[in-house]
Design an enzyme around this catalytic site. Sequence first.
Site, short mmCIF file in Angstrom:
data_model
loop_
_atom_site.label_atom_id
_atom_site.label_comp_id
_atom_site.label_asym_id
_atom_site.label_seq_id
_atom_site.Cartn_x
_atom_site.Cartn_y
_atom_site.Cartn_z
N HIS A 21 9.89 -4.66 -4.48
CA HIS A 21 9.22 -5.09 -3.42
C HIS A 21 8.79 -4.07 -2.46
CE1 HIS A 21 9.46 -7.81 0.53
NE2 HIS A 21 8.42 -8.11 -0.11
N GLU A 48 5.56 -4.24 -6.56
CA GLU A 48 4.70 -5.20 -5.68
C GLU A 48 4.32 -4.36 -4.45
OE1 GLU A 48 4.22 -8.34 -2.51
OE2 GLU A 48 5.38 -6.57 -2.59
N ASP A 50 1.19 -4.77 -1.09
CA ASP A 50 0.26 -5.60 -0.26
C ASP A 50 -1.11 -4.92 -0.11
OD1 ASP A 50 2.19 -7.53 0.21
OD2 ASP A 50 3.25 -5.91 1.43
N HIS A 63 1.15 -4.34 4.89
CA HIS A 63 1.68 -5.54 4.88
C HIS A 63 1.31 -6.42 6.08
CE1 HIS A 63 4.49 -8.77 5.91
NE2 HIS A 63 4.63 -8.82 4.53
N GLU A 123 -0.22 -7.93 -4.24
CA GLU A 123 -0.51 -9.02 -3.21
C GLU A 123 -1.70 -8.88 -2.75
OE1 GLU A 123 2.74 -10.38 -0.68
OE2 GLU A 123 1.26 -11.61 0.14
O1 G3P Z 1 5.01 -11.09 -3.29
C1 G3P Z 1 6.09 -11.23 -2.78
C2 G3P Z 1 6.44 -11.09 -1.44
O2 G3P Z 1 5.77 -9.63 -1.03
C3 G3P Z 1 5.70 -11.91 -0.52
O3 G3P Z 1 6.06 -11.74 0.81
O4 G3P Z 1 5.55 -10.85 3.18
O5 G3P Z 1 6.59 -9.54 1.56
O6 G3P Z 1 4.32 -9.80 1.51
P1 G3P Z 1 5.75 -10.20 1.88
MG MG Z 2 4.14 -8.86 -0.48
#
Ligand code: G3P
Ligand code: MG
Length: 261
Positions: A21, A48, A50, A63, A123
């Site tokens: 993450h 993953e 953002d 993020h 993302e």
């Molecule tokens: O993509 C899964 C997760 O990253 C979604 O939540 O807020 O960590 O971007 P967040």
């Molecule tokens: Mg995310």
Amino acid sequence: MGNGINRTLSADWPYPRLAAHRCGGTLAPENTLAGFDACVRYGYRMVEFDAKLSADNQLFLLHDDTLERTTNGHGAAAEHTWQQLATLDAGAWYGPQFAGTRLPTLAEAAERCARDGIAANIEIKPCPGRDEITGTLVASGALTLWQGQTPPLLSSFSFEALAAARDAAPSVQRGMLFDEVPDDWLRIVRELDCVSFHANQRYLTERLVAEIHCAGLRVLAYTVNDTARAQLLAQWGVDMICTDRIDTLRPHMFSAPANPA
Ligand code: G3P
Ligand code: MG
């Protein structure tokens, strides 16, 4: 349920069971290249992160809508040019050993994926009001920057961003991100022509995982930090587990996701 239930799961799922993450989970400042280093160190093969746009439409990793929590900048990210954002420190907030860490561009993330053999779940995290253009530019970037690599998987909480991504680059696979699961989830994922359903792990049940699979979709669960819960989700058939705890959820503890014969 009608409307496409009992479809076969797509075999086009070249991803491992575990994803780190925000690049390196809790082992590095989030959404940085230092996170990729941690990911590699712990044997992870997928991240993953953002992605959003600067004021002058540079794609970069961050993020929040604002800069304060994870950089030494102030205010809305969308109001800064890339030249301004590129000078910020994105590591000192996490620890002094990461001082001087910069915000990476999407292109730098793609280079890291290529260098280290890491797959990506990008993302799309648009700044407020920039959903469509962010979806379009991320999808185009996924096509051009990841040539010759495992294709990235796009996802977003934003319907508008994913619709724009679908229109800009239909061949780049998409997953819809949900927090609480709406009753019309199947209509939404069909409209966006998604291959996967990205679920807040707390709302997943064995029955819902089975329903999503019956609809022909893969399941990603975020953010799973408890080992026993991760193992239960894998037992239910959750295809990808997105975790902060890359130090305790070790790849050898999980088999590869099932693929149709
Ligand atoms: O993509 C899964 C997760 O990253 C979604 O939540 O807020 O960590 O971007 P967040
Ligand atoms: Mg995310």
